[in-house]
Design a protein around this motif. Structure first.
Motif, mmCIF file in Angstrom:
data_model
loop_
_atom_site.group_PDB
_atom_site.id
_atom_site.type_symbol
_atom_site.label_atom_id
_atom_site.label_comp_id
_atom_site.label_asym_id
_atom_site.label_seq_id
_atom_site.Cartn_x
_atom_site.Cartn_y
_atom_site.Cartn_z
ATOM 1 N N VAL A 91 -33.757 -14.007 -28.162
ATOM 2 C CA VAL A 91 -34.262 -12.999 -29.097
ATOM 3 C C VAL A 91 -33.173 -11.975 -29.401
ATOM 4 C CG1 VAL A 91 -35.939 -11.129 -29.421
ATOM 5 C CG2 VAL A 91 -36.670 -13.309 -28.411
ATOM 6 N N LYS A 92 -32.423 -11.568 -28.384
ATOM 7 C CA LYS A 92 -31.329 -10.611 -28.596
ATOM 8 C C LYS A 92 -30.259 -11.204 -29.508
ATOM 9 C CE LYS A 92 -31.884 -8.007 -24.337
ATOM 10 N NZ LYS A 92 -31.303 -7.636 -23.040
ATOM 11 N N MET A 93 -29.938 -12.484 -29.306
ATOM 12 C CA MET A 93 -28.944 -13.132 -30.147
ATOM 13 C C MET A 93 -29.434 -13.210 -31.596
ATOM 14 S SD MET A 93 -27.343 -16.980 -30.003
ATOM 15 C CE MET A 93 -28.953 -17.686 -30.256
ATOM 16 N N ILE A 94 -30.697 -13.595 -31.781
ATOM 17 C CA ILE A 94 -31.272 -13.670 -33.125
ATOM 18 C C ILE A 94 -31.253 -12.291 -33.777
ATOM 19 C CG2 ILE A 94 -33.433 -14.065 -34.402
ATOM 20 C CD1 ILE A 94 -33.957 -16.344 -32.286
ATOM 21 N N HIS A 95 -31.530 -11.260 -33.014
ATOM 22 C CA HIS A 95 -31.507 -9.890 -33.530
ATOM 23 C C HIS A 95 -30.101 -9.513 -34.014
ATOM 24 C CE1 HIS A 95 -32.413 -5.682 -34.037
ATOM 25 N NE2 HIS A 95 -31.444 -5.377 -33.203
ATOM 26 N N ARG A 96 -29.094 -9.833 -33.203
ATOM 27 C CA ARG A 96 -27.706 -9.514 -33.593
ATOM 28 C C ARG A 96 -27.317 -10.258 -34.874
ATOM 29 N NH1 ARG A 96 -27.000 -9.873 -28.006
ATOM 30 N NH2 ARG A 96 -26.237 -11.998 -28.155
ATOM 31 N N ILE A 97 -27.672 -11.516 -34.953
ATOM 32 C CA ILE A 97 -27.355 -12.304 -36.144
ATOM 33 C C ILE A 97 -28.061 -11.724 -37.368
ATOM 34 C CG2 ILE A 97 -27.690 -14.559 -37.247
ATOM 35 C CD1 ILE A 97 -27.305 -15.780 -34.398
ATOM 36 N N THR A 98 -29.317 -11.370 -37.212
ATOM 37 C CA THR A 98 -30.082 -10.795 -38.317
ATOM 38 C C THR A 98 -29.468 -9.480 -38.786
ATOM 39 O OG1 THR A 98 -32.088 -11.829 -37.449
ATOM 40 C CG2 THR A 98 -32.391 -10.058 -39.055
ATOM 41 N N PHE A 127 -28.041 -8.689 -42.577
ATOM 42 C CA PHE A 127 -28.444 -7.548 -43.396
ATOM 43 C C PHE A 127 -27.271 -6.624 -43.698
ATOM 44 C CE2 PHE A 127 -32.836 -8.618 -42.117
ATOM 45 C CZ PHE A 127 -33.378 -8.690 -43.397
ATOM 46 N N ALA A 128 -26.385 -6.460 -42.753
ATOM 47 C CA ALA A 128 -25.206 -5.624 -42.996
ATOM 48 C C ALA A 128 -24.352 -6.232 -44.102
ATOM 49 C CB ALA A 128 -24.391 -5.468 -41.711
ATOM 50 N N SER A 129 -24.215 -7.546 -44.118
ATOM 51 C CA SER A 129 -23.407 -8.185 -45.169
ATOM 52 C C SER A 129 -24.100 -8.098 -46.530
ATOM 53 C CB SER A 129 -23.098 -9.633 -44.821
ATOM 54 O OG SER A 129 -24.264 -10.427 -44.889
ATOM 55 N N ILE A 130 -25.413 -8.123 -46.542
ATOM 56 C CA ILE A 130 -26.158 -7.991 -47.795
ATOM 57 C C ILE A 130 -26.024 -6.573 -48.345
ATOM 58 C CG2 ILE A 130 -28.480 -7.941 -48.798
ATOM 59 C CD1 ILE A 130 -29.194 -10.214 -46.835
ATOM 60 N N GLU A 131 -26.005 -5.613 -47.462
ATOM 61 C CA GLU A 131 -25.936 -4.202 -47.883
ATOM 62 C C GLU A 131 -24.550 -3.806 -48.342
ATOM 63 O OE1 GLU A 131 -27.498 -2.241 -44.425
ATOM 64 O OE2 GLU A 131 -29.546 -2.900 -44.865
ATOM 65 N N ARG A 132 -23.543 -4.664 -48.088
ATOM 66 C CA ARG A 132 -22.166 -4.396 -48.532
ATOM 67 C C ARG A 132 -21.752 -5.448 -49.549
ATOM 68 N NH1 ARG A 132 -21.132 -4.290 -42.676
ATOM 69 N NH2 ARG A 132 -20.281 -6.359 -43.041
ATOM 70 N N PRO A 133 -22.365 -5.464 -50.725
ATOM 71 C CA PRO A 133 -22.074 -6.545 -51.672
ATOM 72 C C PRO A 133 -20.654 -6.511 -52.229
ATOM 73 C CG PRO A 133 -23.436 -4.853 -52.699
ATOM 74 C CD PRO A 133 -23.301 -4.494 -51.239
ATOM 75 N N ASN A 134 -19.944 -5.401 -52.117
ATOM 76 C CA ASN A 134 -18.594 -5.311 -52.673
ATOM 77 C C ASN A 134 -17.539 -5.871 -51.731
ATOM 78 O OD1 ASN A 134 -19.597 -4.145 -54.997
ATOM 79 N ND2 ASN A 134 -19.384 -2.078 -54.186
ATOM 80 N N ASP A 135 -17.924 -6.090 -50.466
ATOM 81 C CA ASP A 135 -16.973 -6.668 -49.518
ATOM 82 C C ASP A 135 -16.705 -8.122 -49.890
ATOM 83 O OD1 ASP A 135 -17.076 -4.298 -48.228
ATOM 84 O OD2 ASP A 135 -18.081 -5.045 -46.424
ATOM 85 N N LYS A 136 -15.456 -8.516 -49.749
ATOM 86 C CA LYS A 136 -15.102 -9.909 -50.005
ATOM 87 C C LYS A 136 -14.938 -10.620 -48.680
ATOM 88 C CE LYS A 136 -13.020 -8.965 -54.401
ATOM 89 N NZ LYS A 136 -11.879 -9.047 -55.231
#
Length: 121
Positions: A100-107, A111-120
């Motif tokens: 569960v902790k691993m799934i949480h970190r991946i999730t 979400f962090a990558s989705i919230e930074r759409p300008n990052d390449k």
């Protein structure tokens, strides 16, 4: 009806794994053959009510827990955030804490990558 047999078998396997039991341990505790339990978990064999009662007793679950499942298509009109959250909750509560902790970190990373759409990438 084969699909129900497979769904119930997968549910038994999931609960067994979440409780940290091997097939051999479950076999020993229930008095059922290891091969029989394995075939039930893979949906290859019907499980008798007597065997189901033994599995439920040893797994320490309510009978209804084996029948708690719900598939929900993302495009369906019934799709709601709360429904998805409930499905994920049911899935996660059967997992080991470290999983569960691993799934949480991946999730969180997703979400962090989705919230930074300008990052390449």
């Amino acid at each position: 009806m084969g699909d129900l047999r497979k769904i119930i078998g997968e549910k038994i396997r999931s609960i067994r794994n979440a409780k940290g039991l091997t097939l051999q341990q479950l076999s020993h505790e229930t008095g059922l053959q290891t091969s029989y339990i394995g075939e039930v978990e893979r949906g290859k064999r019907n499980v008798s009510l007597d065997s189901l009662e033994k599995l439920i007793t040893v797994l320490d679950i309510k009978p209804s827990e084996l029948f708690e499942f719900r598939e929900l298509e993302v495009d369906s009109p019934e799709f709601e955030t709360n429904s998805v959250l409930e499905i994920h909750y049911q899935f996660l509560k059967e997992k080991k804490t470290e999983d569960v902790k691993m799934i949480h970190r991946i999730t969180k990373d997703i979400f962090a990558s989705i919230e930074r759409p300008n990052d390449k990438f």
